[in-house]
Design a protein around this motif. Sequence first.
Motif: not given
Length: 651
Positions: A201, A205, A220
Amino acid sequence: MKNFLSVIILAFLSATTVFSQNKKEVLMTIDGKPVYANEFKRVYLKNLDLVQDESQKDIDGYLQLFIDYKLKIAEAETQGLDKESTYKSEYSKYRDQLSRNYLFEDKVTEELAKEAYERGKEDINASHILIRVDYESVPQDTLAAYNKIKSIRDRAVKGEDFAQLAKTYSEEPGAKETGGNLGYFTVFNMVYPFENAAYNTKVGEISKIVRTTFGYHILKVNDRRSKMPKIAVSHIMISDKKGARTFNPEERINELYTMLKQGESFESLAKQFSDDKNSAVKGGKLNAFTKGDLRAPEFENAAYELKNIGDISKPVKTDFGWHIIRLDEKLPEESFEQQKESLEKRVTEGDRSKIVTNAINNKIKEKYGFKKGESFLPYFDTYVTDDVLKRKWIMNPIPNDMEKTLFTIGDKKLGYTDFAKFIAGRQKTTRPYKQKEALLVDLYDEFETENLKDYFKEHLEDENEDYAAILTEYRDGLLIFDVMNKNIWQKAKNDSIGLQEYYNKTKQDYQWKQRVEAIIYSATSEMLAQQIQKMLAEGKTAEEIKTALNTDDKVNVLITPGLFEVDQRELPEGLEIKEGVSKVYPNNDSFEVVNIKAILAPGEKSLDEVKGKVLSNYQNDIEAKWMQELHSKYKVEVDKKALKHLKKELK
């Protein structure tokens, strides 16, 4: 301890090989049991450099060492130590661990290790939201949890504050306070699926939904940073756990820090005053490390705060005492090849092992042939009662007409009864389960994997000579340790009367050298040392001298009182032993004056003062007598013809 070192050496001396022994030349027999020349040759060539006694380095001398070793093994077996549960457990653990090196020789392990290496170059800071659901939950609960995390993710993707969502909805303990923030972590810190989501990730994002044993997560990623490089430092340590010190450790470290600021040599002060003897002889130099390697976070933090080579920290307190740290080197990143062994070990021991296990199971099936039989679940779902969930299921015999083969590996068949016995034994150590079917599925996977690996290990000893030799080395090493511990070490340790009697017979071997009761004054210059001489002649005390010559900003003299043997390192080399104030002696970069208060003549040390050394010697004495008993107890016959052949071959 001499005895322990002997065990370590001898643990490498067995290397027994089990291949085609009937075709090998018998070197000797112990009570009729053969010992082969090939075994002796192997261990002689492998371990000759470990033997410190020159008289044992020729064939005849080494043979006597080898015979003693074999007698200890024979005695261990006679005493039934190879039947002890602790021995069996240790041996089994090592066998499993060793076989992993052969079981996991697969490129999937290396690929996972390479992935871990690349990920290990970064630390990730992430927050997460957890909705709890386990793998045993009923489908409707699992679906409800999934829908809940999906709804939360949709809101996070649209821009709602992630921390606030975590505080409101996350079922992770403490989420209301942390907002789901996990801080920085790196490879192997989290379960593998979670780690995958984090590293896949981008910063800022929201991850896809990820399932772990804890439930459903979304992450996150807040930040990524390069991992700290290894650094090399030197240190000066003053222990605050060294018994009754004749000085204040904190005061001493501050004095040394002041002397360093005055320009005194770090190496010289470390050699002279550091309590870390291993690094002191090297001027305080330590092995390179990175954050997390040491058991002293305060030390690591202080070391990494140093920016430039040569920078020196203020005194730092850890559980070990007080330190002054100097940054010596910032090391380049290690290559994959340098880390490969440790990374592969972690891959095969962590949750990545499931990936490896599946690959290895397939490899074993292909190698030996695997045939699936009857399905287990239809029968066992009824046969095994819900008592198994309470770990109280009692196995009833399976009728002959109901017995089926579950699978065949090579020439070995495993059936319903084998699996039932496995369940009965394994149920007591399983994690808690809610659903019987989930438990049975997991236990079957374990059962199949365990039997595949066992079959591989059983045949590995026949197929791989190195594996068999190493395994036997460890087996014999364990037995030697146990037999020595039982018959020598514990016997000596618990025999206080015998120890006292042994000391009384040998106390002439434990003597103090000539000692002096003295105060050592270490000055930063010869002129100051001469001034100290003058002040001592005037009758000034150590405290008065320290007050006069040291200030808050500058330390000119260090004072060390104590009782010293004449050749002790604290005393200057070549010190003239006579009462009174000595001349000035240079020592590294300082100048020393010694005020000798009294001279103590050589004399006997008390048992309390040398108990460790006396105990070690007493153990050696017991062992020597014990070995004489073993030589009398067991009949050793050496084949002279075989020995002659061996000598000729080894020359």
